[in-house]
Design an enzyme around this catalytic site. Structure first.
Site, short mmCIF file in Angstrom:
data_model
loop_
_atom_site.label_atom_id
_atom_site.label_comp_id
_atom_site.label_asym_id
_atom_site.label_seq_id
_atom_site.Cartn_x
_atom_site.Cartn_y
_atom_site.Cartn_z
N HIS A 294 1.58 3.97 1.88
CA HIS A 294 2.15 4.75 2.97
C HIS A 294 3.67 4.84 2.88
O HIS A 294 4.35 3.90 2.48
CB HIS A 294 1.72 4.18 4.32
CG HIS A 294 0.30 4.53 4.68
ND1 HIS A 294 -0.44 3.80 5.57
CD2 HIS A 294 -0.51 5.54 4.26
CE1 HIS A 294 -1.65 4.34 5.68
NE2 HIS A 294 -1.71 5.40 4.91
N ASP B 107 6.18 4.79 4.85
CA ASP B 107 7.11 3.89 5.53
C ASP B 107 7.29 2.58 4.75
O ASP B 107 8.14 1.76 5.11
CB ASP B 107 6.67 3.61 6.96
CG ASP B 107 5.24 3.13 7.07
OD1 ASP B 107 4.35 3.76 6.45
OD2 ASP B 107 4.98 2.15 7.80
N HIS B 108 6.54 2.41 3.68
CA HIS B 108 6.67 1.25 2.79
C HIS B 108 7.25 1.63 1.43
O HIS B 108 7.81 0.78 0.75
CB HIS B 108 5.30 0.60 2.57
CG HIS B 108 4.66 0.14 3.84
ND1 HIS B 108 4.60 -1.17 4.23
CD2 HIS B 108 4.07 0.85 4.84
CE1 HIS B 108 3.99 -1.26 5.40
NE2 HIS B 108 3.67 -0.05 5.80
N HIS C 149 0.86 -1.19 0.00
CA HIS C 149 0.00 0.00 0.00
C HIS C 149 0.89 1.23 0.00
O HIS C 149 2.10 1.14 0.13
CB HIS C 149 -0.97 0.00 1.18
CG HIS C 149 -0.31 0.14 2.52
ND1 HIS C 149 0.51 -0.84 3.06
CD2 HIS C 149 -0.35 1.15 3.44
CE1 HIS C 149 0.93 -0.43 4.25
NE2 HIS C 149 0.44 0.77 4.50
#
Length: 260
Positions: free
Chosen positions: A79, A81-82, A77
């Site tokens: 976000h 932090d990914h 997804h």
């Protein structure tokens, strides 16, 4: 001695086909940090990377060092932090990238589709649409494991992103993960892995239903038009106030669900 979670920037074997590299970005929302998963079929020189993680030079360089040739990168997804480390990851590995959100595609014009089977690095990876945390959230189903992104975490519970996540979608996704996760390990994007994905999904469903009951009771006390933060103060009184802004997002989703 086997490596145990959390083990920052150490490649830890979890299943015969899945290893994890934990980014050193712990926080309220990331728990111990972001798990970058490296998948490889038996005898394959190439691998599939799932969620390169944050904009952390040391982490991205460690992926390139330890993973070997990357046949494909998958995103659970949107976000940051990914995905924030994606630019450097592509530069270091030359990997094509696929995601449900077209924004992150690289060397592909096909967003991930529910039910499609990806063949790469000696593996068959089934895409399972699991919206709720965000609209674009997907999980990846292997023969022996399910990678759940932020839809199911290794500990704690998941926040519904109020910008496009909904509790109705989330509960439907939990039902799908109960079915898909039967007999398979849980490989989350944050927190430790678990042996039984279906069991954790059932716990998540029970927790959500408990919270809905608490919100219903709060509305009976506070009034049916109570605002999200007022409900948070009532329901989450025993929770660290630093987590209240995140709880507000989930409460807003719960109120939308109940009021619709």
């Amino acid at each position: 001695m086997a490596i145990a979670h959390p083990a920052y920037e150490q490649l830890r074997q979890v299943t015969p086909t899945a290893s994890v590299l934990l980014a050193d970005n712990p926080g309220k929302m990331t728990l111990d940090g972001t798990n970058t998963w490296i998948l490889r079929g038996t005898g394959s020189a190439e691998c599939v990377v799932v969620d390169p993680g944050p904009r952390n030079k040391a982490h991205i360089d460690k992926i390139a060092e330890l993973a070997g040739p990357v046949a494909l990168t998958l995103i659970t997804h949107r976000h940051f932090d990914h995905t924030a480390g994606l630019k450097r990851h592509i530069k270091r590995t030359g990997s094509p990238v696929r995601s449900a959100d077209p924004k992150f595609l690289r060397d592909s014009d096909r967003p991930l589709e529910d039910g499609e089977v990806i063949e790469a690095a000696g593996l068959q990876i089934r895409v399972l649409a699991t919206p709720g945390h965000t609209k674009d959230s997907v999980s990846f189903v292997l023969d022996d494991a399910v990678l759940t992104g932020d839809t199911i975490l290794g500990r704690g519970t998941t926040v519904i992103d109020a910008s496009d996540g909904t509790l109705a979608d989330y509960l439907a996704s939990m039902d799908r993960l109960v079915e898909a996760g039967a007999g398979k390990a849980l490989l989350p994007a944050h927190g430790p892995d678990h042996a039984d994905a279906a069991a954790v999904a059932k716990m998540y469903i029970a927790h959500r239903q408990q919270r809905l009951d608490q919100v219903r009771a709060a509305l009976d006390t506070l009034g049916q038009d109570a605002k999200p933060m007022k409900v948070v103060r009532h329901v989450y009184a025993d929770v660290d106030k630093k987590l209240w802004p995140a709880a507000r997002q989930s409460v807003k989703a719960q109120l939308d669900y109940l009021r619709s």
